[in-house]
Design an enzyme around this catalytic site. Sequence first.
Site, mmCIF file in Angstrom:
data_model
loop_
_atom_site.group_PDB
_atom_site.id
_atom_site.type_symbol
_atom_site.label_atom_id
_atom_site.label_comp_id
_atom_site.label_asym_id
_atom_site.label_seq_id
_atom_site.Cartn_x
_atom_site.Cartn_y
_atom_site.Cartn_z
ATOM 1 N N SER A 14 -5.371 -68.812 -2.222
ATOM 2 C CA SER A 14 -4.008 -68.703 -2.095
ATOM 3 C C SER A 14 -3.771 -67.063 -1.390
ATOM 4 O O SER A 14 -4.703 -66.370 -1.954
ATOM 5 C CB SER A 14 -3.050 -68.817 -3.137
ATOM 6 O OG SER A 14 -3.422 -68.115 -4.324
ATOM 7 N N GLU A 16 -1.092 -63.925 -0.669
ATOM 8 C CA GLU A 16 0.319 -63.532 -1.254
ATOM 9 C C GLU A 16 0.999 -62.434 -0.170
ATOM 10 O O GLU A 16 0.046 -61.400 0.163
ATOM 11 C CB GLU A 16 0.314 -62.569 -2.571
ATOM 12 C CG GLU A 16 1.596 -62.094 -3.034
ATOM 13 C CD GLU A 16 1.375 -61.585 -4.307
ATOM 14 O OE1 GLU A 16 1.247 -62.394 -5.258
ATOM 15 O OE2 GLU A 16 2.137 -60.567 -4.587
ATOM 16 N N ASP A 108 11.077 -55.555 -12.043
ATOM 17 C CA ASP A 108 11.071 -54.343 -12.850
ATOM 18 C C ASP A 108 12.516 -53.367 -12.791
ATOM 19 O O ASP A 108 13.060 -53.633 -11.789
ATOM 20 C CB ASP A 108 10.062 -53.330 -12.413
ATOM 21 C CG ASP A 108 8.677 -53.513 -12.498
ATOM 22 O OD1 ASP A 108 8.561 -53.949 -13.907
ATOM 23 O OD2 ASP A 108 7.666 -53.647 -11.850
ATOM 24 N N PHE A 218 -1.541 -47.245 -7.060
ATOM 25 C CA PHE A 218 -0.744 -48.228 -7.314
ATOM 26 C C PHE A 218 -0.841 -48.883 -8.619
ATOM 27 O O PHE A 218 -0.071 -49.400 -9.236
ATOM 28 C CB PHE A 218 -1.201 -49.317 -6.013
ATOM 29 C CG PHE A 218 -0.471 -50.609 -6.065
ATOM 30 C CD1 PHE A 218 0.695 -50.722 -5.908
ATOM 31 C CD2 PHE A 218 -1.417 -51.746 -6.221
ATOM 32 C CE1 PHE A 218 1.248 -52.286 -6.030
ATOM 33 C CE2 PHE A 218 -0.941 -52.997 -6.310
ATOM 34 C CZ PHE A 218 0.409 -53.361 -5.932
ATOM 35 N N HIS A 266 -6.130 -65.767 -6.170
ATOM 36 C CA HIS A 266 -5.048 -65.658 -5.238
ATOM 37 C C HIS A 266 -5.169 -64.015 -4.850
ATOM 38 O O HIS A 266 -5.293 -63.247 -5.552
ATOM 39 C CB HIS A 266 -3.887 -65.549 -6.266
ATOM 40 C CG HIS A 266 -2.377 -65.275 -5.612
ATOM 41 N ND1 HIS A 266 -1.778 -66.294 -4.955
ATOM 42 C CD2 HIS A 266 -1.465 -64.253 -5.859
ATOM 43 C CE1 HIS A 266 -0.607 -65.835 -4.525
ATOM 44 N NE2 HIS A 266 -0.418 -64.581 -5.221
#
Length: 284
Positions: A14, A16, A108, A218, A266
Amino acid sequence: MKISEMLKNKRTVSFEFFPPKKEEGENVLYETIKELVDYKPDFVSVTYGAGGSTREKTVEWTTHIKKNYGLTTMMHLTCVAADANSIDAITDAVDAINVKNLLALRGDYPADMPEEQRKGEFRYAADLVGYLRKKHGDKYCLGVAGYPEKHPEASSMQSDIENMKRKLDAGGDFIITQLFFDNDHYFRYMDILAKNGINAPVVAGIMPIINIAQVVKFTQMCGATVPQFLVEKMDGKSEKNQFMTGVEYAVEQCRGLIDAGVAGLHFYTLNKHGATEAVLDRTL
Ligand SMILES: Cc1cc2nc3c(=O)[nH]c(=O)nc-3n(C[C@H](O)[C@H](O)[C@H](O)COP(=O)(O)OP(=O)(O)OC[C@H]3O[C@@H](n4cnc5c(N)ncnc54)[C@H](O)[C@@H]3O)c2cc1C
């Protein structure tokens, strides 16, 4: 189709995507989707800005992908600063485009939000999962987020696992992990889940590193660690060199996971196609 049904029969692949803010980014994403569709993903997902900041855009991109490519889609949904009315409005929009898969998340809080303001209607993702299940029965397949290196706010791995139990007991169907770069984190996590009686499918979150400085920055926010040897190997190297090293590393990572029987891969594409394609070309 529900992702939980797919996971019973196959290892899923998959992708994103996130809704871009600017037109330039939108053009890149149109192109990326066009390219990655050729890899016949089992599903794709579209992120949702915490607090509903991308609500319309998330629905728009989910609609675009579903309508134009007929792909199974999963919409992310966060519950920070949401109430039942705003969640109902989103599920109405989701129903209108016949999406059956939601990734139920907390999101968040803004760093400067005082503790007393954080007690909304849905404090944790488990509250959102419970609400969706109670209101909609089995209409949706509900994914939840898992953290092989522990969620940064959790006081211990065990307390994070207790939270995972709550999310699954409330009606979560499967888990997608936060990105990780060392398969040992994933394998340890799988052991801990099993020891705690959790046997929901766990789809592994993969992000090929193509810019080490960006990824180190990140990952500091999401609590994932980058192996030091990779930082040393890639730091200061040319774009092309970093791309090749990052792809090579992700290929090995995916092969290791596949050998271990991972439920799915993913890819956090960051709306780009090159690295994901290069990894898939050499993995599948
Ligand atoms: C696959 C994936 C996709 C994501 N997509 C998005 C997205 O689209 N948009 C976005 O904004 N963010 C996204 N995120 C990031 C996510 O929103 C953050 O990681 C967020 O900090 C936690 O969300 P959660 O659903 O895991 O929260 P929760 O499961 O609610 O957990 C949050 C923290 O609270 C703790 N906790 C839970 N319940 C309790 C309790 N009863 N008592 C004490 N502590 C508790 C947990 O241990 C954890 O530390 C994604 C993350 C992943 C892994």
